[in-house]
Write a protein that holds these residues in place. Structure first.
Motif, short mmCIF file in Angstrom:
data_model
loop_
_atom_site.label_atom_id
_atom_site.label_comp_id
_atom_site.label_asym_id
_atom_site.label_seq_id
_atom_site.Cartn_x
_atom_site.Cartn_y
_atom_site.Cartn_z
N ALA A 85 0.83 -1.21 0.00
CA ALA A 85 0.00 0.00 0.00
C ALA A 85 0.87 1.25 0.00
CB ALA A 85 -0.93 -0.01 1.22
N LYS B 13 -4.38 -5.50 -1.25
CA LYS B 13 -5.65 -6.12 -0.86
C LYS B 13 -5.50 -7.63 -0.70
CE LYS B 13 -8.70 -2.69 -3.02
NZ LYS B 13 -9.71 -2.45 -4.08
N ALA C 222 -2.42 -1.53 -5.56
CA ALA C 222 -3.66 -1.71 -4.79
C ALA C 222 -4.03 -3.19 -4.69
CB ALA C 222 -4.80 -0.91 -5.41
N SER D 16 2.36 2.80 -3.36
CA SER D 16 1.57 3.68 -4.22
C SER D 16 1.91 5.15 -3.99
CB SER D 16 0.08 3.46 -3.95
OG SER D 16 -0.25 3.78 -2.61
N VAL E 99 -6.51 2.83 -11.00
CA VAL E 99 -6.17 2.43 -9.64
C VAL E 99 -4.67 2.11 -9.59
CG1 VAL E 99 -6.61 0.77 -7.78
CG2 VAL E 99 -8.48 1.51 -9.27
N SER E 100 -4.03 2.42 -8.45
CA SER E 100 -2.60 2.14 -8.30
C SER E 100 -2.29 0.68 -8.61
CB SER E 100 -2.15 2.46 -6.87
OG SER E 100 -0.84 1.98 -6.63
#
Length: 275
Positions: free
Chosen positions: A42, A63, A59, A45, A55-56
Motif C-alpha cells: 500500500a 488487498k 492496490a 503507491s 487504480v494504483s
C-alpha cells in the motif's frame, strides 16, 4: 469446572499474537508476514504513480496480501479448537502447508505483475498468462478447500474445552467461507471481470463499482463468514447464554447465505451495491 473456549474470553485476548503463534506457529508467521507485506504494498503507491484502470498498480497486491493474511491467521486461531494431539496429524499438516504454499504462489504472481504494471487477474493475452491466471485461480480454490479439512476435524474431534455452540459456529463459518468464497470466485473468473453493466467510480476502501454491478461484493460477504459467525456467537453466548449463542450462529449463517445470494443477483442485474 472445565473452562469454555470463547474467542473473546479474557485469557484469549491478553496476548493475541502469542496465542496465535501457540496455536499454529507456521500459519501465524505467514499470516503476520502477509499483513506486513500488505502495508508495504500500500505504501508503494505513494512513490509509484502507475495506474491500471485508474487504480494504483499496488492496490491489488495490498488487498490480496491482507485478505490472504487474514485467511491464514483465522486458520491459525481455529487450530486451537482441534485436540492438541491431532494438530500435527497428516491431513491438518498438509492443509496448513498447502494454505501457505498456495498463498505464496498467488501473491508472488500478483506482485510480479504489479511490478511490471500489468494485470494479474483476467489477463489471458497469451498462453503463458492464461496458464498462470488459471493456476492462480486453482491456488485460490485450494486455499479455501483447506478450510473444509479444518472444519471436519473440529466437527469430529474438537478440543475438550470448546463449547458446543462455538463448535457449531466455527464449523458453519469455515464451511460457508469455503463454499461461498469458491462459488463467488468462480463466477468472477467465468465473467472475466468483476464488473457487470456500467462502470464508474469506486466505493471507499473496497473500491467496488458505484455505477453498475460488482461481483466482488458477494465474494467479500462469503469470505468473511468464518470470522463473523464465531465472533457473534461468542458475544451472544457470553452475554445471553449458550442457547442464545447457538441461535445466533444458525441465524447468522442463514443471513450470510441470503445476503451473499442477494448481492450476487444484484450484481448480475448490473445494479451497484449501496455503500
Amino acid at each position: 469446572m472445565t473452562a469454555i473456549a470463547y474467542p473473546l474470553a479474557p485469557e484469549a485476548v491478553v496476548s493475541p499474537l502469542a496465542e496465535l503463534r501457540r496455536r499454529h506457529p507456521a500459519l501465524a508467521s505467514a499470516g503476520f508476514a502477509f499483513v506486513m507485506l500488505a502495508a508495504i504494498s500500500a505504501s508503494l503507491s505513494l512513490v509509484d504513480g502507475r495506474l491500471i484502470d485508474g487504480v494504483s498498480v499496488w492496490a491489488k497486491p495490498a488487498k490480496f496480501f491482507l485478505s490472504s493474511g487474514v485467511l491464514m491467521l483465522s486458520s491459525a486461531w481455529f487450530f486451537g479448537y482441534v485436540r492438541p494431539e491431532r494438530r500435527n496429524a497428516r491431513p491438518l499438516r498438509l492443509s496448513a502447508n498447502l494454505l501457505i504454499g498456495f498463498g505464496v504462489f498467488e501473491l508472488a504472481y500478483i506482485t510480479f505483475q504489479a511490478a511490471q504494471g500489468a494485470r494479474s487477474h483476467f489477463n489471458v493475452a497469451d498462453v503463458p498468462h492464461y496458464a498462470l491466471y488459471a493456476m492462480m485461480g486453482l491456488a485460490a480454490l485450494g486455499m479455501l478447500a483447506t478450510k473444509l479439512v479444518l472444519a471436519r476435524e473440529i466437527a469430529s474431534r474438537p478440543a475438550e474445552n470448546l463449547s458446543p455452540e462455538l463448535r457449531v459456529a466455527v464449523v458453519l463459518g469455515l464451511v460457508l467461507t469455503a463454499i461461498l468464497g469458491s462459488l463467488s470466485g468462480l463466477s468472477l473468473s467465468a465473467n472475466q471481470s468483476h464488473n457487470v453493466g456500467a462502470v464508474g467510480g469506486a466505493a471507499p476502501i473496497f473500491g467496488w463499482n458505484r455505477l453498475g454491478g460488482d461481483l466482488r461484493v458477494a465474494h467479500f460477504f462469503g469470505m468473511h463468514a468464518e470470522q463473523a459467525i464465531p465472533l457473534a456467537t461468542a458475544a451472544a453466548a457470553a452475554v445471553f447464554g449458550a442457547a442464545w449463542g447457538r441461535r445466533v450462529a444458525l441465524a447468522l449463517a442463514v443471513l450470510i447465505v441470503a445476503a451473499t445470494l442477494a448481492v450476487f443477483v444484484q450484481a448480475l442485474l448490473g445494479r451497484p451495491f449501496a455503500v
